[in-house]
Design an enzyme around this catalytic site. Structure first.
Site, PDB file in Angstrom:
ATOM      1  N   SER A 209       0.830  -1.203   0.000  1.00  0.00           N
ATOM      2  CA  SER A 209       0.000   0.000   0.000  1.00  0.00           C
ATOM      3  C   SER A 209       0.865   1.253   0.000  1.00  0.00           C
ATOM      4  O   SER A 209       0.349   2.352  -0.148  1.00  0.00           O
ATOM      5  CB  SER A 209      -0.915  -0.010   1.216  1.00  0.00           C
ATOM      6  OG  SER A 209      -0.161  -0.201   2.382  1.00  0.00           O
TER       7      SER A 209
ATOM      8  N   HIS B 265      -3.368  -3.156  -5.342  1.00  0.00           N
ATOM      9  CA  HIS B 265      -3.587  -2.709  -3.965  1.00  0.00           C
ATOM     10  C   HIS B 265      -5.061  -2.908  -3.600  1.00  0.00           C
ATOM     11  O   HIS B 265      -5.920  -2.130  -4.008  1.00  0.00           O
ATOM     12  CB  HIS B 265      -3.156  -1.240  -3.841  1.00  0.00           C
ATOM     13  CG  HIS B 265      -3.356  -0.672  -2.481  1.00  0.00           C
ATOM     14  ND1 HIS B 265      -3.509   0.668  -2.251  1.00  0.00           N
ATOM     15  CD2 HIS B 265      -3.429  -1.270  -1.266  1.00  0.00           C
ATOM     16  CE1 HIS B 265      -3.660   0.878  -0.957  1.00  0.00           C
ATOM     17  NE2 HIS B 265      -3.631  -0.284  -0.342  1.00  0.00           N
TER      18      HIS B 265
ATOM     19  N   GLU C  41      -6.711  -0.594  -6.489  1.00  0.00           N
ATOM     20  CA  GLU C  41      -5.783   0.350  -7.125  1.00  0.00           C
ATOM     21  C   GLU C  41      -4.762  -0.491  -7.876  1.00  0.00           C
ATOM     22  O   GLU C  41      -4.094  -1.345  -7.264  1.00  0.00           O
ATOM     23  CB  GLU C  41      -5.049   1.165  -6.051  1.00  0.00           C
ATOM     24  CG  GLU C  41      -5.577   2.560  -5.847  1.00  0.00           C
ATOM     25  CD  GLU C  41      -4.692   3.375  -4.897  1.00  0.00           C
ATOM     26  OE1 GLU C  41      -4.784   4.594  -4.953  1.00  0.00           O
ATOM     27  OE2 GLU C  41      -3.918   2.804  -4.103  1.00  0.00           O
TER      28      GLU C  41
ATOM     29  N   ASN D 120      -3.961   6.494  -0.568  1.00  0.00           N
ATOM     30  CA  ASN D 120      -3.304   6.728   0.722  1.00  0.00           C
ATOM     31  C   ASN D 120      -2.509   8.031   0.742  1.00  0.00           C
ATOM     32  O   ASN D 120      -2.353   8.647   1.786  1.00  0.00           O
ATOM     33  CB  ASN D 120      -2.387   5.549   1.080  1.00  0.00           C
ATOM     34  CG  ASN D 120      -3.200   4.377   1.613  1.00  0.00           C
ATOM     35  OD1 ASN D 120      -4.392   4.524   1.919  1.00  0.00           O
ATOM     36  ND2 ASN D 120      -2.592   3.217   1.703  1.00  0.00           N
TER      37      ASN D 120
END
Ligand code: 3H9
Length: 707
Positions: A414, A435, A447, A485
């Site tokens: 991540s 991800h 992702e 993120n």
């Protein structure tokens, strides 16, 4: 007729074929052409009945949603389908609707205006309009309860979930299921009913129920909508529409429905949800990866790491029918991982999501292994080991050694640099980031991170695979935290700053939940584990600029062993059932630390809380967009809605910023910069768009033209 609607004959039965690929939406011209065909049939003495069928993969997926955008931006009235539907229902010759694929929205409304409906067993029917922020607008709220009863109609219109043909048959919505050739079955059905009086749905009353019973149904539906579709207007409007069907004559009910439909269509919620509908399809389009890029086979996979993420990912593949090897290093860990998978499946059976038989089959597809021995047989590996570069590199070197040439090597990291991970192999073109979001078997977002050398085939395969896995795949570039993120950092930073400046912990979370988010930012931290961010921050501390304010509370909680839900304490206190309650000790600690740091305390409004947190997302999103790590603003919106619980009815952070007005957002960001310093420096793209009076949506369009 037009090219899109054809009239043909099979002896004494007419066939009207709707042929408007890809999904036979009722685009302008089609209703008129069907209407003309009905007139022609009625004036032809040789015709005894008619069948309406869709060409290609489906019956009719509804009204043309693109027309809604044109209407709301031009303010023009939408051409109504009601006269066509009445003309069909009033036809002297019975009309049989032959359904395969989907009869959704206006498609189901069209079908219900027919005198009979037959369907392939694999077909689905539904009124999914609420998902677009609208309600059925062509008599759906009036005819559906007359066919399936009030309770089911309310459920279908307010929740928008389609039902399979078999259930529709049991409910009386479908008159016959046809195995095999649908048209042949529909023609023979039409001949059977040709001489009988044709039933008109609008004249039926037997399923409209009694007032007292209905009142209870509507009250329960409103309560469910308030809870499960919090803040959404369309579900409540849909319930009002069905209620009108039970209280008013058909024509008046249709008038109520039309008014509700228009109010919903012109609402901000509907515009946002339609943006999301097209956005979810747009993200599949990658400018430099053409549609005809070869797709690699993914028939057998392996997952490395049987922890929470690895186990969840294995379930995702198994649920899609793909056999999966689940690897770990120690027997005890692997047993634990398999135990957790079994427990998750058992709770899905308990909740009625899966049948035991389905779960048994899925479990058969997951093979726990302790070595890489069988890895030469898989088409793709997803690595989901502990987040640390050295470990990931070692795993990828091993995969490079054991996997066949051409296999896709994916990492579920991540945060880590995929280029660096790829460099541990001799085949960087096969390496990609996939991800998943926790819990992997539940969250829709995937992702997909391309590194410098990832091949187009590998990208195209992963994008297509995401759909097969029931995910929305969004391609992103390889920057720290990728897209989701990276933006989440500033968002959660602001949430912490707000508490450090005097806001109540609950007030911060409540403001964001009231905004529509699934959870507040601080409660989310507790759920994910505060130690996750803490470990990452420790790894990257050398990159932090000296003198720039950093939030301190979470690092200090972690130093005290307060990691959130898993340790029973974080921002909140948790009981053994993980129920949260306010923790006065936390507030006292933060107040003390703030005083020591010389941070002034003040009253902070819900409006400021939302602006600080959401504009932090927008500002970082604008940077990501300009740097090219996201292809379009809409990609960011889809990421946030599907991976971070951002409310779909606000269209995602970038759409929301457009809706507020970028000039206003920019001014507020500048104000925050004056108050809080360089962390709030406006993104150059935000500044430029605001100054030129443009939107992120316009930026997206310009990108398409440029490509
Ligand atoms: C309505 O009917 C209101 C009524 O009450 C009447 C009021 C007056 N219009 O999803 P896919 C496009 S509201 C325009 O990838 P799949 C889609 O954008 C409507 N375009 O395929 C895509 O374009 P592109 C209620 C539409 O096989 C392409 O078709 N109906 C529409 O995975 C393929 O779509 C709905 O909400 C449309 N109605 O899934 C149903 N539908 O290739 C919406 C699709 O350029 N549609 N497109 O990206 C669906 O749920 C799915 O498309 C369906 C097929 C399940 C049908």
């Amino acid at each position: 007729m037009t090219n899109f609607v054809r009239l043909s004959k099979d002896n004494d039965v007419a066939i009207i074929t709707i042929d408007n690929p890809p999904v036979n939406a009722l685009s302008p011209g089609i209703p008129d052409a069907i209407s003309a065909a009905i007139d022609e049939i009625n004036s032809d003495a040789a015709i005894k009945a008619a069948v309406i069928i869709g060409a290609g993969r489906t019956f009719v997926a509804g009204a043309d949603i693109k027309e809604f955008i044109k209407m709301t931006s031009s303010g023009k009235r939408l051409a109504t389908l009601l006269p066509l539907l009445l003309r069909i229902e009033n036809s002297a010759k019975p009309v049989v609707m032959a359904i395969h694929g989907q009869a959704f929205g206006g498609g189901l409304e069209l079908a219900m205006a027919g005198h009979y409906r037959v369907a392939s067993p694999t077909a689905q029917v539904g009124q999914p309009e609420v998902k677009l922020g609208i309600i059925p607008g062509a008599g759906g709220t009036q005819r559906l309860p007359r066919l399936v009863g009030v309770a089911k109609a309310v459920e279908m219109c307010a929740e928008g979930k389609p039902i399979p043909a078999r259930e529709a048959f049991d409910l009386g919505l479908i008159d016959r299921l046809i195995e095999g050739d649908l048209l042949a079955g529909a023609l023979s059905f039409a001949r059977e009913v040709a001489a009988k009086p044709a039933p008109k749905t609008r004249e039926r009353k037997e399923k409209l129920g009694a007032a007292a019973e209905n009142e209870a149904i509507f009250a329960a539906a409103r309560a469910t909508a308030a809870k499960k579709q919090r803040g959404l207007k369309a579900p409540l409007a849909a319930i009002d529409g069905v209620e009108a069907a039970t209280r008013l004559p058909f024509d008046e009910g249709c008038q109520v429905e039309a008014k509700l439909f228009t109010e919903c269509l012109f609402s901000d919620q509907s515009k946002a949800l339609i943006h999301v509908f097209f956005g979810e399809r747009e993200v599949a389009k990658i400018p430099d990866v053409p549609k005809d890029t070869p797709i690699l086979p993914v028939n057998r996979v392996a997952v490395v790491g049987s922890g929470t993420m690895g186990g969840g990912i294995a379930m995702v593949f198994a649920n899609a029918g793909i056999p999966v090897l689940l690897k770990d290093v120690e027997e005890a860990t692997l047993d634990q991982g398999m135990g957790k998978i079994r427990k998750n499946y058992a709770s899905s059976v308990q909740r009625g999501r899966f049948t035991q038989a389905f779960v048994d089959e899925r479990l058969q597809l997951i093979e726990p292994v302790l070595s890489y021995d069988k890895f030469s047989s898989v088409d793709m590996v997803v690595e989901a080991v502990f987040e640390g570069m050295a470990l990931k590199k070692a795993v990828f070197a091993e995969l490079d050694r054991t996997c066949r040439k051409g296999a896709i090597l994916a990492s579920n990291t991540s945060t880590l640099n995929i280029d660096e991970i790829a460099a541990a192999t001799s085949r960087a073109e096969a390496v990609i980031g996939t991800h998943f979001f926790s819990p992997a078997n539940v969250m829709r977002l995937l992702e997909i991170v391309r590194e410098q050398k990832t091949s187009k085939e590998v990208i195209a395969t992963c994008m297509q695979l995401s759909k097969k896995l029931g995910k929305v795949g969004v391609l992103v570039g390889n920057c720290r935290g990728f897209v989701g993120n990276r933006m989440f950092g500033p968002y959660r930073r602001e949430a912490q700053f707000l508490v450090e400046e005097g806001a109540d912990i609950e007030a911060v979370d409540r403001a964001l939940v009231d905004f529509g988010n699934a959870m507040g930012p601080l409660a989310t931290g507790d759920l994910a584990g505060l130690d996750v961010g803490w470990r990452i921050r420790k790894e990257y501390r050398h990159l932090e600029k000296a003198g720039v304010r950093q939030p301190f509370a979470e690092d200090r909680f972690c130093e005290m062993g307060r990691y959130g839900q898993k340790t029973g304490r974080g921002w909140y206190h948790y009981d053994e059932n993980r129920r949260a309650s306010a923790d006065p000790e936390v507030t006292a600690l933060v107040r003390k630390w703030s005083a020591e740091a010389g941070i002034g305390q003040r009253q902070i409004s819900a409006e400021e809380i939302v602006d600080r947190c959401v504009y932090a997302l927008v500002n970082e999103g604008a940077r990501i967009l300009e740097e090219g790590y996201a292809l379009r603003a809409v990609d960011i919106d889809i990421i946030y809605i599907n991976g971070y619980g951002f409310p779909a009815h606000r269209g995602g952070p970038m759409w929301y910023a457009d809706a507020v007005g970028l000039q206003k957002v920019y001014q507020r960001v500048c104000e925050f910069q004056r108050q809080h310093g360089e962390l709030w420096a406006p993104a150059p793209l935000l500044k430029r768009l605001a100054e030129t009076g443009k939107t992120f949506a316009e930026f997206d369009k310009e990108q398409v033209v440029a490509a």
